[in-house]
Design a protein around this motif. Sequence first.
Motif, PDB file in Angstrom:
ATOM      1  N   ASP B   4       2.748  -3.208 -11.829  1.00  0.00           N
ATOM      2  CA  ASP B   4       3.784  -2.601 -11.029  1.00  0.00           C
ATOM      3  C   ASP B   4       4.068  -3.541  -9.869  1.00  0.00           C
ATOM      4  OD1 ASP B   4       4.161   0.682  -9.537  1.00  0.00           O
ATOM      5  OD2 ASP B   4       5.357  -1.119  -9.420  1.00  0.00           O
ATOM      6  N   ARG B   6       5.893  -3.253  -7.253  1.00  0.00           N
ATOM      7  CA  ARG B   6       6.178  -2.723  -5.919  1.00  0.00           C
ATOM      8  C   ARG B   6       5.012  -2.997  -4.981  1.00  0.00           C
ATOM      9  NH1 ARG B   6       7.255   3.174  -7.848  1.00  0.00           N
ATOM     10  NH2 ARG B   6       5.612   2.437  -9.189  1.00  0.00           N
ATOM     11  N   PRO B   7       5.250  -3.728  -3.904  1.00  0.00           N
ATOM     12  CA  PRO B   7       4.141  -4.142  -3.053  1.00  0.00           C
ATOM     13  C   PRO B   7       3.566  -3.002  -2.217  1.00  0.00           C
ATOM     14  CG  PRO B   7       6.216  -5.002  -2.186  1.00  0.00           C
ATOM     15  CD  PRO B   7       6.541  -4.279  -3.450  1.00  0.00           C
ATOM     16  N   THR B   8       4.359  -2.093  -1.777  1.00  0.00           N
ATOM     17  CA  THR B   8       3.814  -1.013  -0.967  1.00  0.00           C
ATOM     18  C   THR B   8       4.339   0.311  -1.463  1.00  0.00           C
ATOM     19  OG1 THR B   8       5.608  -1.419   0.552  1.00  0.00           O
ATOM     20  CG2 THR B   8       3.462  -2.304   1.166  1.00  0.00           C
ATOM     21  N   HIS B  27      -3.542  -4.965   1.347  1.00  0.00           N
ATOM     22  CA  HIS B  27      -3.216  -4.856  -0.067  1.00  0.00           C
ATOM     23  C   HIS B  27      -1.827  -5.348  -0.409  1.00  0.00           C
ATOM     24  CE1 HIS B  27      -0.520  -1.529  -0.855  1.00  0.00           C
ATOM     25  NE2 HIS B  27      -1.193  -0.752  -0.053  1.00  0.00           N
ATOM     26  N   SER B  30      -2.611  -8.658  -1.541  1.00  0.00           N
ATOM     27  CA  SER B  30      -3.273  -8.652  -2.839  1.00  0.00           C
ATOM     28  C   SER B  30      -2.286  -8.323  -3.945  1.00  0.00           C
ATOM     29  CB  SER B  30      -4.402  -7.636  -2.839  1.00  0.00           C
ATOM     30  OG  SER B  30      -3.859  -6.349  -2.965  1.00  0.00           O
ATOM     31  N   ALA B  31      -1.363  -7.412  -3.653  1.00  0.00           N
ATOM     32  CA  ALA B  31      -0.398  -7.038  -4.675  1.00  0.00           C
ATOM     33  C   ALA B  31       0.432  -8.262  -5.046  1.00  0.00           C
ATOM     34  CB  ALA B  31       0.513  -5.925  -4.153  1.00  0.00           C
ATOM     35  N   ARG B  34      -1.683 -10.552  -7.085  1.00  0.00           N
ATOM     36  CA  ARG B  34      -1.915  -9.910  -8.378  1.00  0.00           C
ATOM     37  C   ARG B  34      -0.721 -10.098  -9.301  1.00  0.00           C
ATOM     38  NH1 ARG B  34      -4.349  -5.786 -11.414  1.00  0.00           N
ATOM     39  NH2 ARG B  34      -4.853  -7.210 -13.046  1.00  0.00           N
TER      40      ARG B  34
END
Lengths: 519, 373
Positions: B4, B6-8, B27, B30-31, B34
């Motif tokens: 997915d 979408r970062p947040t 995060h 990290s997203a 990732r």
Amino acid sequence: MSEGKPMTAIEGATVKLAPPPVALVGVSKRFGATQALADVSLDLLPGEIHGLVGENGAGKSTVVKVLAGIHQPDAGTIVLDGKPVLIHGPAHARSLGIATVHQEPRLFPDLTVAENVFMGHAPTGRFGSVNWREMRRSAHVFFDSLSVSLDPTAVVRGLSMADQQLIEIAKALSIDARVLILDEPTASLSAHEVDRLFAIVRQTRDRGVAVLFVSHRLEEVFQLCGRATVLRDGRHVVTAPTSELTAADLVRYMVGRSVSLFPRSASKIGDVLLDVKGLTRVGAFRDITFSVRAGEIVGLAGLVGAGRTEVARVLFGIDRADAGEVLLEGKRVRFKTPSEALRAGVAYVPEDRHLDGLVAGFSIAENVSLPIIPRLFPHLFIRGSRERNLAAGYTERLRIRSTGVGELIEALSGGNQQKVVIAKWLATEPRVLILDEPTRGVDIGAKVEVHRIISDLAASGLGIVLISSELPEVLAMSDRIMVLHEGRITAEIPRAEASEERVMFAATGQNAEETHSGA
Amino acid sequence: MTEDPRPTGGPDALQPSAEVSIAAGGHSVSAMSRVGRSLLAAARMETFLIVLLAFVVWWGVKLSPYFLTWSNFGFSIQAVIEISIMSLAMTPIIITGEIDLSVESMVGLSSCVLGWLWASGVPLEVCIPIVLAVGVLGGLFNGFFVVRWGLPSLVVTLATYALFRGLGHVVLGSTVVTDFPASFTNFGFGYVPGTNVPWTLFVFLFLAVVTVAIVHGTWIGRQVFAVGKNKEAARYSGVRVGALKMALFAVSGLVAALAGILLTSRTSAATPDAGLNFTLAVVTIVVLGGVDINGGKGTVPGVILAVLILGTLKSALTEAGISTDYQNVAIGLLLIISVVTPQLARLVRELVDRTRLGRRRPAHDPAPGEVVR
């Protein structure tokens, strides 16, 4: 790689007469992200017992496996009689005169003692057939020389662990080994058996064999070894004659600083959460009875193979009990699968985090959410943000060091991986948490943190079962200690009366009269 | 594509808001990494597939000026519709580390059951659900031996590979049923009126979307990957491994039965030999699509690309006048290449890593015997 220094002697303590039969020079070995050995040098001298100590994960086993030819070093050399060698495999190591006795005996259970001793180099008669009579005779002579009474014609299956270990040693010596490596040979022996083993190891030394003795029991190292080497985090820390060392020195070298004890805050003890009555699984454990209250940490101590993990597996629904019952908050439960146990509020942090605890190739977030993912997303579709926030909450709470919850699990250090395993089970919001060797293979700093977490969890009202082979850990953390020996509870010791000696006595089955007195 | 992007996300009900705000900084980074990382990994495999596809199309165009026309496109898709949908069902099975070799025999069996029922006078709207049910039963039969008895699926489905085909012969004998109504056969080789789009393309598109959604979007897909990467850890985490595999085999049987119906419709003939050699093509597509034959890794979009490659390749081979027997040689070679390529890539990468490590080592490490800290 060739630094020219074949060995490291501390303060010139060693007078070099002959080249050591075997030495490691600057050996490094890496497994994935883990640097198991970094530039380790070590020399073994004929007629000397050399102790190798270090915490779990310090690299002791890797040293053994490099010498035994199971692993080849990434860098550095193995020097044999002054000449560098490449050891291609276990058979090659044996042909070079390096014999290894592994922690768990690796014998053929259905063959006789003599056959096992001479496996691969049996005395032959005419036409290359095995000369059985000669084989039995030499096995006899051999055991006599070690003053051991073992029947060479007996089948190995059914012999005690100690006897099997002696066969391994006999096997090693029968090939005229010049180097004998013993990997934690005393881990599952009783005190009497340890004495017998030591006598034989000393005899072996007196024949001029170089012995490497790997142990995490410091008193054994002082009893037996001339010199000792300490490893920490895969690095060589010190090599010195044991006469110049104290136990406190060794511990300091092993942990790298003076040990602070684990924080254990007192918690309010509540109602009984888990009540185990007469639980029996044939061949694993018998008549196990204990209870765990809210806010209480109950330690399960005992030697490897005493049945502690087996009890945990039944409580978590992996294996089935043959008799007895388990009550969870007063209700009788009989889990058929881990998913039933999880839903009822029992979580189990397994002993082997790589095998059973974590999914390599998944991120921190994916690992943490795995047990609850159907509950977290009842409409099937995963919302990444929700999953990451859940994981981020736990990484914050347990102070997991990472670049973020999207980081792959295998990129983390052992200690942080272990915390992710704990986070994963906490996310299921259990009432009873079973921890099996929660600090195995994690460094000392992470260890203290894991203890803090366990202590906090108890304070928040969880019932905790702590399985650990490390006595100081069990003693410091537990409110009560149940000691298992060969599948039975041999003692129940309240915190105030617990001492290492008492637990160890019960764990080796030496005070059967001190039976437990019901919870 | 597995992630997915979408970062947040919005505020979350599960965690206290304080923790969310602390975590947010960490995060989003990290997203990013990732998504970046998985895009990179996906890009490598899927770029390779797109280049391969382009090469096959180029070859086809060289063979015939009509290769890149709509009518040929429709024809190409139709020619591989059965193995295409079977590949979609096979993908999650191989990701869990299992395999279903019996699918092509299920195609034969379902074709026979359909022909026999129709010849016995059963109306088609009754025949089709029965045939689909036979597929599910066959799948459950596979699943039963794999899950309850713990037998390797390779062996179990090899046995049912023989069994299902044999049952087909028993049901239909040596007859071939061909008198299906035009309304039924039109679906198999008919086109949407006024276009070159075959009806069966919609079946594939629908199933492709469903498979992508389930495998990459839901927790069922997540559990599929977890089982493939570490079965024991998945079991300890409360994943019902047995039920999951049972369901996957049932779906595989169901889709194979559907493929049998489509094939019968397309060829207007029910015969025990329907679907011969399909398993080879299906496994080739899935592995070519980047799914690790040992389980744990793979994407459905990769498999869809592989479907297109195999479809155009078969079409080009037909264009070149190469018979089906020789086409199987090509598919077999493709399977070997697609299994070997990642292994070869890994080997090269390891070699590079090792030489690099060897060069770097001396500069980093302290002298032997140095007391650390």
